[in-house]
Scaffold this motif. Structure first.
Motif, short mmCIF file in Angstrom:
data_model
loop_
_atom_site.label_atom_id
_atom_site.label_comp_id
_atom_site.label_asym_id
_atom_site.label_seq_id
_atom_site.Cartn_x
_atom_site.Cartn_y
_atom_site.Cartn_z
N GLU A 255 8.18 8.88 5.24
CA GLU A 255 7.76 7.48 5.06
C GLU A 255 6.81 7.02 6.16
N THR A 256 7.00 7.54 7.36
CA THR A 256 6.17 7.12 8.49
C THR A 256 4.72 7.55 8.32
N THR A 257 4.52 8.83 7.98
CA THR A 257 3.15 9.34 7.82
C THR A 257 2.64 9.20 6.39
N ARG A 258 3.55 8.79 5.48
CA ARG A 258 3.23 8.68 4.07
C ARG A 258 2.63 9.99 3.55
N SER A 259 3.33 11.08 3.86
CA SER A 259 2.90 12.39 3.37
C SER A 259 4.12 13.14 2.86
N GLY A 260 3.87 14.04 1.96
CA GLY A 260 4.98 14.81 1.44
C GLY A 260 4.55 15.83 0.42
#
Length: 188
Positions: A144-149
């Motif tokens: 959620e912090t880097t909005r990556s996945g």
């Protein structure tokens, strides 16, 4: 001569390089040219993988509203490279967000990956969570912090679908994964 007679008897052979190459390999085999026959069969296998990869590219979804997409790409590797396999991929963007979808099939390495991904202990240890996407079990990892996945889905124990996103909403990651036609993929 045998090849020419077959081309006359079967006009489809004249149009299909795979069938023509296999026919030539059979002729070479009958003459005792085993190296030539094996080489032509390897070549025919590569042509078949290329044809399959072109069909698989059609299963990569169109961009969602507000997104753009690069043309889909395909790579069919011969058995000399990691045992062979097919990878198709497509990149999507809605600045600053970006996303890619990759589908891998026909790779001997895939079976090892499938076993690991089907193991619940591996899923938890890797920081992923199991979720269903259009009836398929997916391993989803999202920061959620880097909005990556990314998420990985094994389809029919033969295909690995990977969706990766940067600066993206989790819902978009899942939405793109859900737009892959898993039923059509399983029929390939």
């Amino acid at each position: 001569v045998l090849l020419a007679l077959n081309l006359l008897a079967h006009p489809a052979l004249a149009q299909d390089e795979v069938l023509r190459t296999v026919d030539e390999a059979v002729s070479q085999y009958r003459k005792g040219d085993y190296a030539g026959a094996a080489s032509n069969l390897d070549y025919a296998s590569q042509l078949i993988r290329q044809k399959k990869s072109e069909e698989m590219k059609k299963l990569l979804p169109e961009p969602m509203n507000g997104w753009t997409a690069e043309p889909a790409s395909a790579q069919a590797l011969g058995t000399a490279v990691f045992g062979g396999g097919i990878t198709v991929s497509r990149s999507y963007a809605r600045p600053p967000s970006s996303l890619s979808i990759d589908i891998v099939s026909d790779s001997p390495l895939l079976q090892s990956l499938v076993m690991m991904l089907n193991n619940p202990m591996f899923v938890g240890a890797s920081g992923g969570k199991l979720e269903a996407v259009n009836g398929q079990r997916a391993i989803v990892k999202f920061n959620e912090t880097t909005r990556s996945g990314d998420l990985n889905i094994v389809v029919d124990n033969r295909f690995m679908v990977t969706v990766k996103g940067q600066k993206i909403e989790r819902e978009d990651l899942l939405a793109y994964a859900g737009r892959v036609d898993f039923s059509a993929l399983a029929r390939k």
